[in-house]
Design a protein around this motif. Structure first.
Motif, short mmCIF file in Angstrom:
data_model
loop_
_atom_site.label_atom_id
_atom_site.label_comp_id
_atom_site.label_asym_id
_atom_site.label_seq_id
_atom_site.Cartn_x
_atom_site.Cartn_y
_atom_site.Cartn_z
N ASN A 1 0.82 -1.21 0.00
CA ASN A 1 0.00 0.00 0.00
C ASN A 1 0.85 1.26 0.00
O ASN A 1 0.60 2.21 -0.76
CB ASN A 1 -0.92 0.01 1.23
CG ASN A 1 -2.03 -1.01 1.14
OD1 ASN A 1 -2.34 -1.50 0.07
ND2 ASN A 1 -2.61 -1.34 2.28
N THR A 2 1.87 1.28 0.85
CA THR A 2 2.73 2.47 0.97
C THR A 2 3.43 2.78 -0.35
O THR A 2 3.42 3.92 -0.83
CB THR A 2 3.77 2.27 2.08
OG1 THR A 2 3.09 2.09 3.33
CG2 THR A 2 4.70 3.47 2.18
N ASN A 3 4.06 1.78 -0.95
CA ASN A 3 4.83 2.01 -2.17
C ASN A 3 3.95 2.22 -3.39
O ASN A 3 4.33 2.95 -4.31
CB ASN A 3 5.81 0.86 -2.39
CG ASN A 3 6.99 0.94 -1.45
OD1 ASN A 3 7.94 1.66 -1.68
ND2 ASN A 3 6.91 0.20 -0.33
N PHE A 4 2.78 1.60 -3.38
CA PHE A 4 1.82 1.83 -4.46
C PHE A 4 1.38 3.29 -4.46
O PHE A 4 1.34 3.95 -5.50
CB PHE A 4 0.63 0.89 -4.29
CG PHE A 4 -0.34 0.88 -5.43
CD1 PHE A 4 0.09 0.92 -6.74
CD2 PHE A 4 -1.70 0.80 -5.18
CE1 PHE A 4 -0.81 0.89 -7.79
CE2 PHE A 4 -2.61 0.76 -6.22
CZ PHE A 4 -2.17 0.82 -7.52
N ALA A 5 1.06 3.80 -3.28
CA ALA A 5 0.66 5.21 -3.16
C ALA A 5 1.78 6.14 -3.62
O ALA A 5 1.54 7.12 -4.34
CB ALA A 5 0.26 5.51 -1.72
N LEU A 6 3.01 5.83 -3.22
CA LEU A 6 4.14 6.67 -3.62
C LEU A 6 4.35 6.64 -5.12
O LEU A 6 4.68 7.67 -5.73
CB LEU A 6 5.41 6.18 -2.91
CG LEU A 6 5.47 6.42 -1.39
CD1 LEU A 6 6.70 5.75 -0.80
CD2 LEU A 6 5.48 7.92 -1.08
N GLU A 7 4.14 5.48 -5.73
CA GLU A 7 4.32 5.36 -7.18
C GLU A 7 3.26 6.16 -7.94
O GLU A 7 3.55 6.80 -8.96
CB GLU A 7 4.26 3.88 -7.59
CG GLU A 7 4.93 3.56 -8.91
CD GLU A 7 6.43 3.78 -8.89
OE1 GLU A 7 7.00 4.00 -9.98
OE2 GLU A 7 7.05 3.73 -7.80
N ILE A 8 2.03 6.16 -7.44
CA ILE A 8 0.96 6.95 -8.06
C ILE A 8 1.30 8.43 -7.97
O ILE A 8 1.16 9.18 -8.96
CB ILE A 8 -0.39 6.66 -7.38
CG1 ILE A 8 -0.84 5.22 -7.68
CG2 ILE A 8 -1.46 7.65 -7.86
CD1 ILE A 8 -2.03 4.76 -6.86
N ARG A 9 1.78 8.86 -6.83
CA ARG A 9 2.14 10.27 -6.65
C ARG A 9 3.30 10.65 -7.57
O ARG A 9 3.32 11.75 -8.15
CB ARG A 9 2.50 10.54 -5.19
CG ARG A 9 1.33 10.36 -4.23
CD ARG A 9 1.78 10.43 -2.77
NE ARG A 9 0.77 9.88 -1.89
CZ ARG A 9 0.95 9.67 -0.59
NH1 ARG A 9 2.11 9.98 -0.03
NH2 ARG A 9 -0.03 9.18 0.14
N LYS A 10 4.25 9.76 -7.69
CA LYS A 10 5.40 10.03 -8.56
C LYS A 10 4.94 10.16 -10.02
O LYS A 10 5.40 11.05 -10.74
CB LYS A 10 6.41 8.89 -8.44
CG LYS A 10 7.64 9.06 -9.31
CD LYS A 10 8.60 7.88 -9.13
CE LYS A 10 9.83 8.02 -10.04
NZ LYS A 10 10.75 6.85 -9.88
N ALA A 11 4.02 9.29 -10.44
CA ALA A 11 3.52 9.35 -11.82
C ALA A 11 2.79 10.66 -12.08
O ALA A 11 2.94 11.28 -13.15
CB ALA A 11 2.59 8.17 -12.09
N LYS A 12 2.02 11.12 -11.11
CA LYS A 12 1.30 12.38 -11.27
C LYS A 12 2.28 13.54 -11.44
O LYS A 12 2.07 14.44 -12.26
CB LYS A 12 0.40 12.63 -10.05
CG LYS A 12 -0.84 11.75 -10.00
CD LYS A 12 -1.71 12.12 -8.80
CE LYS A 12 -2.99 11.32 -8.80
NZ LYS A 12 -3.89 11.70 -7.69
N GLU A 13 3.35 13.49 -10.66
CA GLU A 13 4.36 14.54 -10.76
C GLU A 13 5.07 14.51 -12.11
O GLU A 13 5.25 15.55 -12.76
CB GLU A 13 5.38 14.37 -9.63
CG GLU A 13 6.46 15.43 -9.60
CD GLU A 13 7.44 15.25 -8.46
OE1 GLU A 13 8.50 15.90 -8.49
OE2 GLU A 13 7.15 14.46 -7.55
N LEU A 14 5.45 13.31 -12.56
CA LEU A 14 6.14 13.18 -13.84
C LEU A 14 5.23 13.53 -15.02
O LEU A 14 5.69 14.03 -16.04
CB LEU A 14 6.67 11.75 -14.01
CG LEU A 14 7.81 11.33 -13.09
CD1 LEU A 14 8.12 9.85 -13.27
CD2 LEU A 14 9.05 12.16 -13.36
N ALA A 15 3.94 13.27 -14.86
CA ALA A 15 2.98 13.58 -15.93
C ALA A 15 2.59 15.05 -15.93
O ALA A 15 1.86 15.51 -16.80
CB ALA A 15 1.73 12.71 -15.78
N GLN A 16 3.09 15.78 -14.94
CA GLN A 16 2.87 17.24 -14.83
C GLN A 16 1.38 17.57 -14.78
O GLN A 16 0.92 18.53 -15.39
CB GLN A 16 3.56 17.95 -16.00
CG GLN A 16 5.05 17.69 -16.04
CD GLN A 16 5.71 18.16 -17.32
OE1 GLN A 16 5.08 18.17 -18.38
NE2 GLN A 16 6.97 18.53 -17.24
#
Length: 349
Positions: free
Chosen positions: A64-79
């Motif tokens: 759960n923790t790393n999945f959430a972090l990965e989603i947040r990272k994708a949002k940031e990279l997708a601007q």
């Protein structure tokens, strides 16, 4: 022909392409965000992204923790661009927890297969998220539609139809896999549309999955009556895909005759490359392993010939001797490691 956009619920992409959510650690934030920036639907695979050692003792929390972090990272990279979604296998032992994490993180859509995602609407609730089941027959689609309408008053926002030549886990019998003409994508589309129209939801988008590697393949699917495509195998060797370069080179160097179908610990047939691990499995050899994760509900470690989590982590790290390399039938189209922009540039008018 000019390629149309793909509209699902309140989402829209420039091109009718969904990047398949490939686990373990292939479809991560970098690949999903790059797909979105180029005009497609970017998908994060939810399985196998936590810390390997910590996950042995804290599997659910680590996922759960790393999945959430990965989603947040994708949002940031997708601007801030959309659509960003996730792929969650029904077979996961922590299916509900992962879905609820995706909802909390505000993803745009959820793709769910490897089993029938019957309770998915319950876990999503009233969140404004597109729900996209993955099915391989009109019969399976009817079970999903009938359940969702009766229990949740919710229809699928789109449906991904996986054909018998698709990569990874397959929802077909071995006889169907050996005779793909009996359940081809055009026949499956007809069956699924009949179900959709019978339940009054015939206007949903239909997505073809299987042997899509170029603009001509997309156009062929559109002419068949599909609204878009999902691409997996052809995106495995993109620079943005999360696995080690040595594993990408395995796909690049593979030939059609290297493809076999074996039984997966998930309980389904799985199409893979005949790498050293698979050769050992085909001869009846059982890999020595313990089961620290309990990641799959349907896996029985006492009967499984290998640990799929361990094998896919080996693929991620470039351990060719012990890796499992899932593939579609169109492996011959995978000829190099390339930036995903190169593929999307071919879709421009």
């Amino acid at each position: 022909m000019k390629l149309p956009s793909l509209k699902i619920r309140n989402l829209e992409s420039k091109y009718p392409v969904i990047q398949a959510g490939m686990g373990v650690r292939i479809g991560m934030a970098e690949l999903a965000a790059a797909t979105i920036r180029e005009g497609g639907y970017g998908t994060i695979a939810s399985v196998g992204i936590g810390d390997i050692e910590r996950g042995k003792h804290h599997f659910v929390d680590e996922c759960n923790t790393n999945f959430a972090l990965e989603i947040r990272k994708a949002k940031e990279l997708a601007q801030g661009r959309k659509p960003l979604g996730v792929n969650v296998m029904v077979a996961l032992s922590n299916y509900e927890e992962i879905i609820r994490t995706a909802v909390k993180e505000g993803v745009d859509y959820i793709i769910s297969g490897a089993g029938l995602p019957l309770p998915l609407p319950e876990y999503v609730g009233d969140a404004d998220i597109a729900l996209i089941p993955v099915i391989s027959s009109g019969r399976a689609f009817e079970v999903v539609v009938k359940t969702w309408l009766r229990k949740y008053n919710r229809k699928p926002d789109a449906v991904i139809i996986e054909g018998p030549k698709n990569g990874g886990h397959l929802g077909f019998t071995m006889d169907q896999i050996q005779h793909p003409e009996t359940c081809s994508l055009d026949l499956l589309l007809k069956d699924v549309k009949e179900v959709a129209e019978r339940y009054g939801i015939g206007d949903i988008p239909y997505i073809a999955a299987g042997e899509v590697a170029c603009r001509a393949d997309i156009e062929n699917a559109l002419k068949m009556g599909y609204n878009g495509v999902q691409i997996g195998t052809f995106f495995i060797t993109t620079e943005e895909a999360g696995i080690d370069r040595r594993s990408k080179e395995v796909f690049v160097n593979a030939k059609p005759e290297d493809i076999v179908v074996i039984k997966s610990p998930v309980g389904l047939p799985v199409r893979v490359l005949k790498t050293p691990l698979v050769q050992r499995v085909l001869t009846g050899g059982k890999e020595k392993f313990t089961c620290p994760y309990r990641c799959l509900r349907s896996c029985d470690p006492r009967k499984s010939l290998f640990c799929i989590a361990r094998a896919l982590l080996a693929t991620w790290s470039g351990d060719v001797e012990n890796g499992l390399y899932m593939t579609g039938c169109n492996i011959a189209s995978v000829k190099k490691i390339y930036p995903i922009k190169e593929f999307f540039d071919t879709l421009k008018d």
